[in-house]
Scaffold this active site. Structure first.
Site, PDB file in Angstrom:
ATOM      1  N   TYR A  82      42.362  28.322  38.876  1.00 14.83           N
ATOM      2  CA  TYR A  82      41.920  29.643  38.431  1.00 14.83           C
ATOM      3  C   TYR A  82      42.369  30.711  39.430  1.00 14.83           C
ATOM      4  CZ  TYR A  82      39.195  33.730  37.470  1.00 14.83           C
ATOM      5  OH  TYR A  82      38.840  35.038  37.234  1.00 14.83           O
ATOM      6  N   SER A 109      33.573  42.836  41.809  1.00 13.74           N
ATOM      7  CA  SER A 109      34.030  42.788  40.420  1.00 13.74           C
ATOM      8  C   SER A 109      32.875  42.862  39.430  1.00 13.74           C
ATOM      9  CB  SER A 109      34.807  41.494  40.179  1.00 13.74           C
ATOM     10  OG  SER A 109      35.106  41.314  38.809  1.00 13.74           O
ATOM     11  N   TYR A 136      35.591  47.210  34.104  1.00 13.90           N
ATOM     12  CA  TYR A 136      36.461  47.180  32.939  1.00 13.90           C
ATOM     13  C   TYR A 136      35.895  48.142  31.895  1.00 13.90           C
ATOM     14  CZ  TYR A 136      38.512  42.826  34.702  1.00 13.90           C
ATOM     15  OH  TYR A 136      39.158  41.883  35.466  1.00 13.90           O
ATOM     16  N   THR A 196      39.727  49.156  36.065  1.00 13.91           N
ATOM     17  CA  THR A 196      40.877  48.310  35.739  1.00 13.91           C
ATOM     18  C   THR A 196      41.309  48.587  34.307  1.00 13.91           C
ATOM     19  OG1 THR A 196      40.176  46.597  37.285  1.00 13.91           O
ATOM     20  CG2 THR A 196      41.709  45.942  35.553  1.00 13.91           C
ATOM     21  N   ARG A 246      46.284  32.554  30.283  1.00 18.09           N
ATOM     22  CA  ARG A 246      46.292  31.783  31.529  1.00 18.09           C
ATOM     23  C   ARG A 246      46.227  30.291  31.184  1.00 18.09           C
ATOM     24  NH1 ARG A 246      42.040  35.799  34.683  1.00 18.09           N
ATOM     25  NH2 ARG A 246      43.151  37.706  34.084  1.00 18.09           N
ATOM     26  N   LYS A 273      43.173  51.029  38.560  1.00 15.50           N
ATOM     27  CA  LYS A 273      43.947  49.840  38.915  1.00 15.50           C
ATOM     28  C   LYS A 273      44.644  49.275  37.683  1.00 15.50           C
ATOM     29  CE  LYS A 273      43.285  45.232  41.010  1.00 15.50           C
ATOM     30  NZ  LYS A 273      43.602  44.364  39.853  1.00 15.50           N
ATOM     31  N   HIS A 292      48.006  42.925  37.805  1.00 16.18           N
ATOM     32  CA  HIS A 292      46.854  42.013  37.782  1.00 16.18           C
ATOM     33  C   HIS A 292      47.184  40.689  38.450  1.00 16.18           C
ATOM     34  CE1 HIS A 292      42.862  42.313  35.658  1.00 16.18           C
ATOM     35  NE2 HIS A 292      42.785  41.084  36.118  1.00 16.18           N
ATOM     36  N   ARG A 313      48.525  37.973  36.205  1.00 15.50           N
ATOM     37  CA  ARG A 313      47.542  37.224  35.424  1.00 15.50           C
ATOM     38  C   ARG A 313      47.296  37.817  34.033  1.00 15.50           C
ATOM     39  NH1 ARG A 313      44.326  34.029  38.693  1.00 15.50           N
ATOM     40  NH2 ARG A 313      42.359  34.468  37.630  1.00 15.50           N
ATOM     41  N   ASP A 339      49.153  46.114  44.659  1.00 19.23           N
ATOM     42  CA  ASP A 339      48.421  44.856  44.543  1.00 19.23           C
ATOM     43  C   ASP A 339      49.321  43.844  43.856  1.00 19.23           C
ATOM     44  OD1 ASP A 339      45.838  43.167  44.010  1.00 19.23           O
ATOM     45  OD2 ASP A 339      46.656  43.493  42.015  1.00 19.23           O
ATOM     46  N   GLY A 343      50.781  39.690  45.088  1.00 20.35           N
ATOM     47  CA  GLY A 343      51.741  38.954  45.892  1.00 20.35           C
ATOM     48  C   GLY A 343      51.611  39.147  47.385  1.00 20.35           C
ATOM     49  N   GLY A 401      43.851  39.648  47.202  1.00 18.57           N
ATOM     50  CA  GLY A 401      42.867  38.859  46.474  1.00 18.57           C
ATOM     51  C   GLY A 401      42.993  37.387  46.794  1.00 18.57           C
ATOM     52  N   ARG A 402      44.097  36.773  46.361  1.00 19.97           N
ATOM     53  CA  ARG A 402      44.265  35.341  46.601  1.00 19.97           C
ATOM     54  C   ARG A 402      44.174  35.001  48.078  1.00 19.97           C
ATOM     55  NH1 ARG A 402      48.012  36.232  42.347  1.00 19.97           N
ATOM     56  NH2 ARG A 402      47.625  34.916  40.508  1.00 19.97           N
TER      57      ARG A 402
END
Length: 411
Positions: free
Chosen positions: A58, A140, A164, A190, A199, A280, A304, A307, A335, A337, A358-359
């Site tokens: 995920y 979030s 959202y 967003t 996904r 965003k 995103h 994603r 945002d 990578g 994020g990741r």
């Protein structure tokens, strides 16, 4: 012809002892694991060994064939730095000004959903790590900690709230009011999710929240008993803003997201939100101008994290055009990578005020909870500082387009 051979001798104990410099033994497994991580990639490998496959996928995965996911990273691989030498870089200031306030680094911790699923410490651990590092954290809408709970747990952290555009406008407005009442300084709207992206890793893993104990997940989970023990012995895993949802991630998104959303809705959000408004999901200079004219104080050039729409524009490549089009009318972040401090420096050189990650911090969270997030931020901060020194710069203000170039793409 004869060759002289080196004279050999029996080594003395003192000679051997001088070469033996064992590292201090870390008794705790988490501390040992994090101490061994020198990069975010190391944290990613550690995370993969700590959580069930569905949870890791995920975080790690993207939409469709994951072309955008790969291209985001390829964009940073195209960066070529242009250093200056013989500069005094003994003292380096890595701080930046974001939304009028200082940040220790040009970083913002991006909003990510289901955070307590990655580790039971969840959003609270992330927010506290952000406060320690002196950077903002965005909670979030799909978080597993409420706006009030996070404000109470991390009062010294610069807190943003991500929203959202829901089908249920009254419910989303209620969240906006709660964030304002709790002292959140910015709202991150967003706008790149009118519907859920495809996904496929989540589909194949049967990803749900809370995680379901199917035969497949049970077998995989048996290899990660610590994660399941934490899940079952801490507070129930649920959305703080939704309560009670047992479907897949895509089904949830399609219930929430509103495909009819328009610039008029953005203007309405601007009217009801009293603080800074960050939009965003901008992927073109034209849209950046439109949202700023509708009241945005900052934009995030983002697909995103690869994603949503596969084959979407690469944010780093779109960044210079967005910066030029806005001409200083709003702050511009990027945002997607960003996995190293060098990536952050490159983005700032191309005009970004800051980058969202994020990741990178989620790998740390999965690898070691709050300590893992702190480790991720320590790594990123050290890499920012080192990259600036090797570039011959002593201030973020010196990170200008002349210090980088984007090599031609081979795709």
């Amino acid at each position: 012809m004869t060759h002289d051979r080196p004279h050999r001798r029996v080594p003395r104990p003192a000679d051997v002892a001088a070469l033996l410099r064992p590292r201090p033994v870390e008794l705790g497994g988490t501390r040992r694991r994090l101490a061994a991580a020198a990069t975010v990639a190391d944290l990613r490998r550690a995370a993969r060994r700590r959580v069930p496959r569905a949870v890791f996928d995920y975080v790690d995965g993207g939409a469709g064939d994951e072309l955008s996911l790969a291209r985001n990273r390829a964009g940073f691989a195209r960066i070529e730095f242009r250093p200056r030498v013989l500069r005094d870089v003994s003292a380096v200031d890595t701080s930046a000004t974001v939304l009028g306030s200082p940040c220790a680094l040009p970083l913002v911790l991006a909003p990510t959903g289901f955070t307590r699923m990655m580790h039971h410490e969840g959003e609270v651990a992330v927010a506290r790590a952000a406060g320690r590092a002196g950077v903002p954290y965005a909670l979030s809408t799909l978080g597993t900690t409420s706006v009030a709970e996070l404000a109470a747990a991390a009062p010294g952290t610069r807190r943003w709230f991500q929203l959202y555009l829901w089908r249920d406008r009254e419910r989303s407005e209620d969240l906006v009011r709660r964030a304002a009442d709790a002292g959140y300084e910015a709202l991150v709207l967003t706008v790149d999710a009118p519907v859920a992206g495809s996904r496929l890793r989540d589909v194949r893993n049967g990803m749900t929240l809370p995680p379901a104990l199917t035969a497949r997940t049970f077998v995989n989970g048996a290899l990660r008993p610590g994660w399941w023990l934490d899940l079952l012995t801490t507070a129930p895993l649920e959305f703080a803003s939704l309560r009670q949802w047992g479907g897949t991630v895509a089904e949830l998104a399609d219930q929430m997201f509103d495909p009819t959303a328009s610039l008029a809705d953005l203007a309405h959000v601007r009217a009801v939100w009293p603080g800074n408004l960050v939009v965003k999901g901008v992927q073109s200079a034209e849209d950046a101008l439109s949202v700023v004219e509708a009241g945005a104080d900052a934009v995030v050039v983002s697909n995103h994290g690869g994603r949503q729409l596969d084959r979407a524009p690469v944010p780093l490549e779109e960044l210079p055009a967005v910066v030029e089009a806005l001409g200083g009318r709003a702050e511009v972040y990027v945002d997607g990578g960003v996995l190293s401090g060098a990536d952050a420096v490159a983005a700032v050189c191309l005009g970004a005020t800051a980058v969202l990650v994020g990741r990178a911090y989620l790998y740390g969270l999965m690898a070691g909870g709050g300590a893992g997030v702190r480790r991720a931020l320590d790594i990123l901060g050290a890499e920012v500082r080192q990259t600036m020194q090797l570039l011959g710069t002593t201030s973020v203000k010196d990170l200008t387009p002349e210090r980088v170039r984007l090599r031609p793409s081979d795709r």
